[in-house]
Design an enzyme around this catalytic site. Structure first.
Site, PDB file in Angstrom:
ATOM      1  N   GLU A  87       0.802  -1.220   0.000  1.00 23.75           N
ATOM      2  CA  GLU A  87       0.000   0.000   0.000  1.00 23.75           C
ATOM      3  C   GLU A  87       0.837   1.272   0.000  1.00 23.75           C
ATOM      4  OE1 GLU A  87      -3.934  -1.688   2.313  1.00 23.75           O
ATOM      5  OE2 GLU A  87      -2.120  -1.309   3.436  1.00 23.75           O
ATOM      6  N   CYS A 113       6.358  -4.622  15.684  1.00 25.55           N
ATOM      7  CA  CYS A 113       5.837  -3.621  16.636  1.00 25.55           C
ATOM      8  C   CYS A 113       4.383  -3.985  16.940  1.00 25.55           C
ATOM      9  CB  CYS A 113       5.928  -2.214  16.062  1.00 25.55           C
ATOM     10  SG  CYS A 113       7.596  -1.776  15.522  1.00 25.55           S
ATOM     11  N   CYS A 116       1.131  -2.151  15.384  1.00 26.28           N
ATOM     12  CA  CYS A 116       1.124  -1.913  13.943  1.00 26.28           C
ATOM     13  C   CYS A 116       0.561  -3.127  13.206  1.00 26.28           C
ATOM     14  CB  CYS A 116       2.552  -1.628  13.491  1.00 26.28           C
ATOM     15  SG  CYS A 116       2.753  -1.633  11.712  1.00 26.28           S
ATOM     16  N   GLU A 162      10.059  -1.991   7.253  1.00 25.35           N
ATOM     17  CA  GLU A 162      11.116  -1.227   7.919  1.00 25.35           C
ATOM     18  C   GLU A 162      12.112  -0.829   6.824  1.00 25.35           C
ATOM     19  OE1 GLU A 162      12.476   0.072  11.001  1.00 25.35           O
ATOM     20  OE2 GLU A 162      13.859   0.618   9.401  1.00 25.35           O
ATOM     21  N   CYS A 343      -1.502   5.886  10.164  1.00 24.85           N
ATOM     22  CA  CYS A 343      -0.270   5.293  10.673  1.00 24.85           C
ATOM     23  C   CYS A 343      -0.572   3.981  11.393  1.00 24.85           C
ATOM     24  CB  CYS A 343       0.406   6.239  11.664  1.00 24.85           C
ATOM     25  SG  CYS A 343       0.999   7.720  10.879  1.00 24.85           S
TER      26      CYS A 343
HETATM   27  S1  SF4 Z   1       5.958  -1.351   9.577  1.00 22.97           S
HETATM   28 FE1  SF4 Z   1       7.068   0.039  10.995  1.00 22.97          FE
HETATM   29  S2  SF4 Z   1       5.736   0.199  12.812  1.00 22.97           S
HETATM   30 FE2  SF4 Z   1       5.031  -1.585  11.605  1.00 22.97          FE
HETATM   31  S3  SF4 Z   1       6.102  -3.365  12.518  1.00 22.97           S
HETATM   32 FE3  SF4 Z   1       7.356  -2.620  10.795  1.00 22.97          FE
HETATM   33  S4  SF4 Z   1       8.800  -1.189  11.738  1.00 22.97           S
HETATM   34 FE4  SF4 Z   1       7.160  -1.497  13.235  1.00 22.97          FE
END
Ligand code: SF4
Length: 350
Positions: A87, A113, A116, A162, A343
């Site tokens: 996305e 995380c 998320c 990430e 977010c």
């Molecule tokens: S996308 Fe970003 S916030 Fe989500 S698990 Fe990965 S590092 Fe963490």
């Protein structure tokens, strides 16, 4: 085959000896202006263009779905390439007619995380350079159709994945985004947001010193951070802050520190106090203070999603502790929540 939109002029000239750097610049410019390479390109010899045609192509990503938010001008795009969905989000900036693109750098994410949605998928694969660049081009084309006077001003690596776990492709994508003959985006309008990988933060500072850094702090209390961000067990916050100091000294840019507030988890006065001390200590060492973004938690659709958003009074109290310590914060408006574009909500639902 070379994916042409994933190459800088230097990398194209390197990949195809015989094509000069000046010619590669013209070809890259034509690619990013969506010209048909079957037509002649000015100041490029036919022999060079034939080489490009023979060895290069401009693969497309499929736009599976375009979802505009009903409550704000955010638009989420579900894209697909190589059989995988990911996305991209179009984010309106304060100045009318300007947009930022929140790009994904991986399909899924290994960082886990807990707040998320992407983190719950695990990592499927890294996106290729051209797939990262193409996300910006998809939004640029969409804007050209919908609002021709608008433009993509910035890019934030804060979609799925990430980015600093895919540093080679992310750095290549940055080189193309900022390349004058390609997308010509100012490096200072680009932010790479990481959950905190110290070595690649240093590499980013060295390789792209005009690009901004964002770090997800989670909590400045080690025991709380380790609980909500498993990565902390490998890279404790002290190491991450050391890398941030290196980045700030090298670039003279203030990092953005993001904290997603989770009710009863990381929103106490003790968390605020620890964050204030961390920020003041950082400023002393780095010579610049961090910009602290407080992000309201957005609900995610997942089994075992057990967090709740901090209420307004607690959020105000949290920010007040920081303000009184001399550490200003701002609240990030995280839009598009009704289309799960906010977010922490991106999960590539196909
Ligand atoms: S996308 Fe970003 S916030 Fe989500 S698990 Fe990965 S590092 Fe963490």
């Amino acid at each position: 085959m070379l994916a042409l939109q994933g190459l800088t002029p230097a990398s194209l000239a390197h990949a195809l000896p015989g094509v000069t750097l000046a010619e590669a610049r013209k070809v890259v410019s034509a690619v990013h202006r969506d010209r048909d390479l079957a037509d002649p390109v000015r100041e490029v010899r036919r022999v060079s263009l034939d080489l490009v045609r023979r060895h290069g192509h401009t693969p497309a990503v499929e736009v599976v779905r375009r979802e505009g938010s009903a409550v704000d001008p955010f638009v989420k795009f579900l894209l697909r390439s190589g059989g995988d969905a990911y996305e991209t989000v179009r984010i309106p900036l304060e100045r009318a007619g300007r947009f930022s693109v929140c790009v994904s750098s991986q399909v899924g994410c290994a960082m886990g995380c807990t707040f998320c949605a992407t983190g719950r998928l695990g990592l499927l694969r890294n996106l290729e350079t051209w797939e990262i660049v193409e996300q910006v081009r998809v939004v640029r084309r969409d804007l050209a159709r919908e609002q021709p006077s608008s433009r993509v001003h910035g890019v934030v690596f804060q979609g799925m994945g990430e980015p600093l776990a895919n540093p080679d492709r992310v750095l290549e994508a940055i080189a193309i985004l900022t390349e004058p003959s390609a997308l010509a985006i100012d490096g200072r309008a680009i932010t790479v947001c990481t959950s905190g990988l110290p070595t690649p933060i240093r590499r980013l500072a060295d390789a792209a010193p005009n690009v901004r850094l964002g770090v997800s702090i989670g909590s400045a209390r080690p025991e709380v951070r380790a609980e909500i961000m498993p990565l902390d067990r490998r890279f404790p916050l002290d190491l991450v802050v050391d890398a941030c100091v290196y980045h700030a000294r090298k670039t003279r840019l203030r990092p953005m520190w993001a904290v997603t507030l989770l009710a009863g988890v990381n929103d106490t006065d003790a968390d605020a106090d620890a964050l204030a001390r961390l920020a003041l200590g950082f400023a002393e060492r780095a010579g610049v203070p961090p910009r602290i973004s407080v992000i309201p938690f957005n609900p995610i659709e997942a089994e075992g999603a057990s967090f709740e958003r901090t209420d307004g009074a607690r959020e105000a109290a949290f920010r007040d502790v920081l303000r009184r310590a001399g550490v200003p914060t701002h609240r990030r408006y995280s839009g598009g929540a009704d289309v799960l574009a906010a977010c922490g909500q991106l999960a590539g639902r196909g």
